[in-house]
Motif scaffolding. Structure first.
Motif, PDB file in Angstrom:
ATOM      1  N   GLY A 228      60.758  40.019  -1.713  1.00  0.00           N
ATOM      2  CA  GLY A 228      60.658  39.271  -3.161  1.00  0.00           C
ATOM      3  C   GLY A 228      59.402  39.855  -3.918  1.00  0.00           C
ATOM      4  N   PHE A 229      58.667  40.907  -3.134  1.00  0.00           N
ATOM      5  CA  PHE A 229      57.313  41.418  -3.953  1.00  0.00           C
ATOM      6  C   PHE A 229      57.862  42.385  -4.700  1.00  0.00           C
ATOM      7  CE2 PHE A 229      54.363  44.558  -3.588  1.00  0.00           C
ATOM      8  CZ  PHE A 229      53.231  43.800  -4.560  1.00  0.00           C
ATOM      9  N   SER A 230      57.543  42.723  -6.021  1.00  0.00           N
ATOM     10  CA  SER A 230      58.108  43.552  -6.935  1.00  0.00           C
ATOM     11  C   SER A 230      56.840  44.073  -7.368  1.00  0.00           C
ATOM     12  CB  SER A 230      58.765  42.894  -8.214  1.00  0.00           C
ATOM     13  OG  SER A 230      57.721  41.879  -8.977  1.00  0.00           O
ATOM     14  N   ILE A 231      56.979  45.533  -7.815  1.00  0.00           N
ATOM     15  CA  ILE A 231      55.754  46.478  -8.222  1.00  0.00           C
ATOM     16  C   ILE A 231      56.332  47.461  -9.231  1.00  0.00           C
ATOM     17  CG2 ILE A 231      54.461  46.623  -5.966  1.00  0.00           C
ATOM     18  CD1 ILE A 231      56.136  49.408  -5.429  1.00  0.00           C
ATOM     19  N   ARG A 232      55.442  47.933  -9.828  1.00  0.00           N
ATOM     20  CA  ARG A 232      55.887  48.764 -11.166  1.00  0.00           C
ATOM     21  C   ARG A 232      56.457  49.996 -10.671  1.00  0.00           C
ATOM     22  NH1 ARG A 232      50.587  47.859 -12.057  1.00  0.00           N
ATOM     23  NH2 ARG A 232      50.300  49.981 -11.606  1.00  0.00           N
ATOM     24  N   SER A 233      57.532  50.538 -11.124  1.00  0.00           N
ATOM     25  CA  SER A 233      58.334  51.766 -10.854  1.00  0.00           C
ATOM     26  C   SER A 233      57.360  52.938 -10.458  1.00  0.00           C
ATOM     27  CB  SER A 233      59.491  52.158 -11.729  1.00  0.00           C
ATOM     28  OG  SER A 233      58.750  52.134 -12.864  1.00  0.00           O
ATOM     29  N   ASN A 234      56.243  53.030 -11.326  1.00  0.00           N
ATOM     30  CA  ASN A 234      55.509  54.224 -11.080  1.00  0.00           C
ATOM     31  C   ASN A 234      54.375  54.198  -9.886  1.00  0.00           C
ATOM     32  OD1 ASN A 234      53.801  52.386 -12.536  1.00  0.00           O
ATOM     33  ND2 ASN A 234      53.034  53.844 -14.002  1.00  0.00           N
ATOM     34  N   PHE A 235      54.459  53.076  -9.253  1.00  0.00           N
ATOM     35  CA  PHE A 235      53.446  52.595  -8.176  1.00  0.00           C
ATOM     36  C   PHE A 235      53.860  53.206  -6.839  1.00  0.00           C
ATOM     37  CE2 PHE A 235      51.881  49.894  -4.802  1.00  0.00           C
ATOM     38  CZ  PHE A 235      50.582  50.056  -5.025  1.00  0.00           C
ATOM     39  N   ASN A 236      53.090  53.994  -6.175  1.00  0.00           N
ATOM     40  CA  ASN A 236      53.187  54.599  -4.827  1.00  0.00           C
ATOM     41  C   ASN A 236      52.918  53.659  -3.692  1.00  0.00           C
ATOM     42  OD1 ASN A 236      53.580  56.080  -2.652  1.00  0.00           O
ATOM     43  ND2 ASN A 236      53.380  58.111  -3.643  1.00  0.00           N
ATOM     44  N   PRO A 237      53.428  52.828  -3.091  1.00  0.00           N
ATOM     45  CA  PRO A 237      52.712  52.066  -2.043  1.00  0.00           C
ATOM     46  C   PRO A 237      52.036  52.697  -0.945  1.00  0.00           C
ATOM     47  CG  PRO A 237      55.154  52.185  -1.615  1.00  0.00           C
ATOM     48  CD  PRO A 237      54.802  52.764  -2.879  1.00  0.00           C
ATOM     49  N   ILE A 238      51.911  53.921  -0.694  1.00  0.00           N
ATOM     50  CA  ILE A 238      51.121  54.556   0.261  1.00  0.00           C
ATOM     51  C   ILE A 238      49.770  55.258  -0.330  1.00  0.00           C
ATOM     52  CG2 ILE A 238      53.342  55.027   1.553  1.00  0.00           C
ATOM     53  CD1 ILE A 238      52.735  57.957   0.713  1.00  0.00           C
ATOM     54  N   ILE A 239      49.790  55.254  -1.836  1.00  0.00           N
ATOM     55  CA  ILE A 239      48.552  55.657  -2.247  1.00  0.00           C
ATOM     56  C   ILE A 239      47.263  55.056  -1.664  1.00  0.00           C
ATOM     57  CG2 ILE A 239      47.193  56.245  -4.489  1.00  0.00           C
ATOM     58  CD1 ILE A 239      49.895  57.135  -5.697  1.00  0.00           C
ATOM     59  N   PRO A 240      46.688  53.914  -1.615  1.00  0.00           N
ATOM     60  CA  PRO A 240      45.856  53.270  -1.409  1.00  0.00           C
ATOM     61  C   PRO A 240      45.442  53.746   0.232  1.00  0.00           C
ATOM     62  CG  PRO A 240      46.950  51.401  -2.424  1.00  0.00           C
ATOM     63  CD  PRO A 240      48.004  52.674  -2.213  1.00  0.00           C
ATOM     64  N   ALA A 241      46.370  53.630   0.996  1.00  0.00           N
ATOM     65  CA  ALA A 241      46.205  54.154   2.487  1.00  0.00           C
ATOM     66  C   ALA A 241      45.962  55.613   2.575  1.00  0.00           C
ATOM     67  CB  ALA A 241      47.352  54.029   3.271  1.00  0.00           C
ATOM     68  N   ALA A 242      46.327  56.302   1.501  1.00  0.00           N
ATOM     69  CA  ALA A 242      46.183  57.860   1.411  1.00  0.00           C
ATOM     70  C   ALA A 242      44.647  58.198   0.863  1.00  0.00           C
ATOM     71  CB  ALA A 242      47.153  58.427   0.637  1.00  0.00           C
ATOM     72  N   GLY A 243      44.610  57.387   0.013  1.00  0.00           N
ATOM     73  CA  GLY A 243      43.005  57.521  -0.578  1.00  0.00           C
ATOM     74  C   GLY A 243      42.126  57.013   0.499  1.00  0.00           C
ATOM     75  N   MET A 244      42.317  55.964   1.525  1.00  0.00           N
ATOM     76  CA  MET A 244      41.332  55.811   2.499  1.00  0.00           C
ATOM     77  C   MET A 244      41.372  56.831   3.538  1.00  0.00           C
ATOM     78  SD  MET A 244      41.834  51.828   2.922  1.00  0.00           S
ATOM     79  CE  MET A 244      40.345  51.674   4.427  1.00  0.00           C
ATOM     80  N   ALA A 245      42.542  57.469   3.700  1.00  0.00           N
ATOM     81  CA  ALA A 245      42.636  58.673   4.707  1.00  0.00           C
ATOM     82  C   ALA A 245      41.901  59.963   4.198  1.00  0.00           C
ATOM     83  CB  ALA A 245      44.095  58.824   4.942  1.00  0.00           C
ATOM     84  N   LEU A 246      42.102  60.009   2.996  1.00  0.00           N
ATOM     85  CA  LEU A 246      41.290  61.169   2.361  1.00  0.00           C
ATOM     86  C   LEU A 246      39.767  60.976   2.538  1.00  0.00           C
ATOM     87  CD1 LEU A 246      43.490  61.915  -0.762  1.00  0.00           C
ATOM     88  CD2 LEU A 246      43.177  63.414   1.083  1.00  0.00           C
ATOM     89  N   ARG A 247      39.463  59.899   2.175  1.00  0.00           N
ATOM     90  CA  ARG A 247      37.855  59.686   2.382  1.00  0.00           C
ATOM     91  C   ARG A 247      37.382  59.801   3.998  1.00  0.00           C
ATOM     92  NH1 ARG A 247      34.480  54.899   3.005  1.00  0.00           N
ATOM     93  NH2 ARG A 247      36.165  53.522   2.594  1.00  0.00           N
ATOM     94  N   ALA A 248      38.026  59.429   4.677  1.00  0.00           N
ATOM     95  CA  ALA A 248      37.963  59.476   6.246  1.00  0.00           C
ATOM     96  C   ALA A 248      37.664  60.994   6.422  1.00  0.00           C
ATOM     97  CB  ALA A 248      38.849  58.903   7.179  1.00  0.00           C
ATOM     98  N   ARG A 249      38.720  61.759   6.004  1.00  0.00           N
ATOM     99  CA  ARG A 249      38.856  63.267   6.314  1.00  0.00           C
ATOM    100  C   ARG A 249      37.613  63.924   5.511  1.00  0.00           C
ATOM    101  NH1 ARG A 249      44.153  65.628   4.401  1.00  0.00           N
ATOM    102  NH2 ARG A 249      43.093  67.547   4.877  1.00  0.00           N
ATOM    103  N   ALA A 250      37.489  63.329   4.408  1.00  0.00           N
ATOM    104  CA  ALA A 250      36.054  63.979   3.579  1.00  0.00           C
ATOM    105  C   ALA A 250      34.907  63.619   4.444  1.00  0.00           C
ATOM    106  CB  ALA A 250      36.038  63.602   2.166  1.00  0.00           C
ATOM    107  N   ASN A 251      34.792  62.330   4.701  1.00  0.00           N
ATOM    108  CA  ASN A 251      33.459  61.948   5.577  1.00  0.00           C
ATOM    109  C   ASN A 251      33.135  62.773   6.748  1.00  0.00           C
ATOM    110  OD1 ASN A 251      33.147  60.185   3.729  1.00  0.00           O
ATOM    111  ND2 ASN A 251      33.767  58.569   5.051  1.00  0.00           N
ATOM    112  N   GLU A 252      34.268  63.150   7.494  1.00  0.00           N
ATOM    113  CA  GLU A 252      34.225  64.187   8.643  1.00  0.00           C
ATOM    114  C   GLU A 252      33.767  65.377   8.319  1.00  0.00           C
ATOM    115  OE1 GLU A 252      34.152  64.966  12.700  1.00  0.00           O
ATOM    116  OE2 GLU A 252      34.352  62.821  11.647  1.00  0.00           O
ATOM    117  N   ALA A 253      34.370  66.034   7.234  1.00  0.00           N
ATOM    118  CA  ALA A 253      34.106  67.362   6.730  1.00  0.00           C
ATOM    119  C   ALA A 253      32.888  67.406   6.465  1.00  0.00           C
ATOM    120  CB  ALA A 253      34.980  67.551   5.535  1.00  0.00           C
ATOM    121  N   LEU A 254      32.105  66.296   5.621  1.00  0.00           N
ATOM    122  CA  LEU A 254      30.979  66.321   5.299  1.00  0.00           C
ATOM    123  C   LEU A 254      29.822  66.147   6.448  1.00  0.00           C
ATOM    124  CD1 LEU A 254      28.816  66.261   2.906  1.00  0.00           C
ATOM    125  CD2 LEU A 254      29.091  63.892   2.908  1.00  0.00           C
TER     126      LEU A 254
END
Length: 384
Positions: free
Chosen positions: A7-33
């Motif tokens: 029943g949950f609806s979102i905009r058609s241009n929304f990618n539901p995995i992006i927030p998680a992807a962002g957090m994953a990128l930050r974790a990888r960036a932190n490790e690289a730093l």
């Protein structure tokens, strides 16, 4: 919109995995730093920031971390830009203000570094974490008073407008007005030392004497306070906070902090306002002091409290000399004003202190100042 079975609806241009992807990128960036791979860390933080649905707090963390990465890469302008972006996303996080301060400090913009450290202390509610950095940024924001190359070293040569200037950061005067009114005694002392230096600069003379808002009014207000224990640092504490604070105090005052009255720095600041008067014909320091009730009251108060301190005695003598010169060439309004504000008794107190301290030279010139007052043609005792 896309409708899900739940029943949950979102905009058609929304990618539901992006927030998680962002957090994953930050974790990888932190490790690289952490591993010292700075270019990779910057690239990953940049990719994470391109995730549209990352909220303000998360973006603040990403900008802050990328600022740190740029700083490690000595890309200080980029570090400053990201720190400002982080602040724009979350002003209530002390670390982002500290990031900005570090970048400004590295760029040798010490005044803005001091302001950013001050904002970090205000957000965090404590000076403990940033006291040393803030004190040292303040102390580096004004490097001293300089003269132009056309000035010779002949003692008889008079300075002209434009001959004397402050080697200081842009906006330093405004920043010092903010740091000097903080509740931290070490930061306040550092700010007073810098104001005492800046007061010598003819270019700032008018701003110092601005009624109500100028630094001279701040000096007068501090001179009238009784709470020395909260106003100034304890004895033997400067070195623990910053060796630079100890060194600067001795350079500006001419004596160690522990050997002077705490308010000596205020006496020094007032005396600095009387320097290089030939460079500043539009502002007479002696006249400005004489005709301001708050300033004259504060000078009398300083004389009452600090006259036995040899350095304070000297600085107050210099200030009174400048005021007496105005009275000497003036007429009845000037001598009346001098008598009304207690200038004579103040000089008498300095004479007694100089005599007790075996300062014959100081005593003699103070006696001459008093003679000028008592023998003024418009003095009531000299009227037929």
């Amino acid at each position: 919109p896309i409708q899900f079975q739940s029943g949950f609806s979102i905009r058609s241009n929304f990618n539901p995995i992006i927030p998680a992807a962002g957090m994953a990128l930050r974790a990888r960036a932190n490790e690289a730093l952490k591993q010292g791979d700075i270019p990779q860390a910057i690239e990953l933080y940049t990719q994470a920031l391109e995730v549209e649905e990352v909220d303000g707090l998360e973006r603040s963390k990403l900008f802050s971390n990328r600022s740190a990465a740029h700083f490690h890469a000595k890309q200080f302008h980029n570090a400053l830009e990201d720190a400002n972006s982080a602040i724009g996303c979350n002003r209530s996080w002390a670390k982002v203000h500290a990031r900005k301060a570090c970048a400004c400090y590295a760029l040798r913009d010490y005044a803005q570094a001091a302001l950013a450290y001050l904002q970090a202390t205000q957000v965090s509610g404590s000076f403990e974490a940033y006291r040393q950095e803030l004190v040292e940024a303040v102390l580096k924001s004004c490097r001293g008073i300089r003269t132009t190359g056309r000035i010779s070293k002949k003692p008889s040569q008079k300075f002209r407008p434009g001959d004397v200037y402050a080697d200081a950061d842009d906006g330093v005067y405004t920043v010092l007005l903010e740091t000097v009114v903080t509740e931290d005694p070490w930061v306040r002392l550092a700010s007073l030392l810098q104001l005492a230096v800046l007061a010598s600069c003819p270019n700032h003379r008018g701003a110092f004497f601005e009624p109500g808002t100028g630094a001279a009014a701040v000096l007068a207000s501090l001179a009238m306070r009784e709470d020395l224990d909260t106003l100034f640092p304890p004895r033997k504490s400067l070195q623990k906070v910053s060796p630079l604070l100890t060194k600067t105090f001795e350079a500006v005052i001419g004596a160690p902090y522990d050997a002077t009255h705490p308010k000596c720095v205020l006496a020094k600041a007032f005396s600095s306002l009387t320097e290089y008067e030939s460079c500043c014909p539009e502002v007479s320091a002696g006249r400005a002091l004489l005709h301001r009730d708050d300033l004259m009251k504060s000078l009398v108060k300083l004389t009452d409290e600090t006259s036995m301190c040899e350095r304070s005695q000297h600085f107050l003598g210099v200030t009174f000399k400048c005021i007496v010169r105005v009275v000497e060439v003036g007429s009845k309004p000037e001598i009346s004003r001098a008598l009304q504000t207690g200038l004579g008794p103040g000089i008498e107190k300095l004479i007694r202190a100089a005599r007790e301290n075996d300062k014959e030279y100081e005593e003699n010139y103070l006696v001459r100042l008093l003679h000028v007052l008592t023998h003024h043609p418009e003095h009531p005792d000299n009227q037929v």
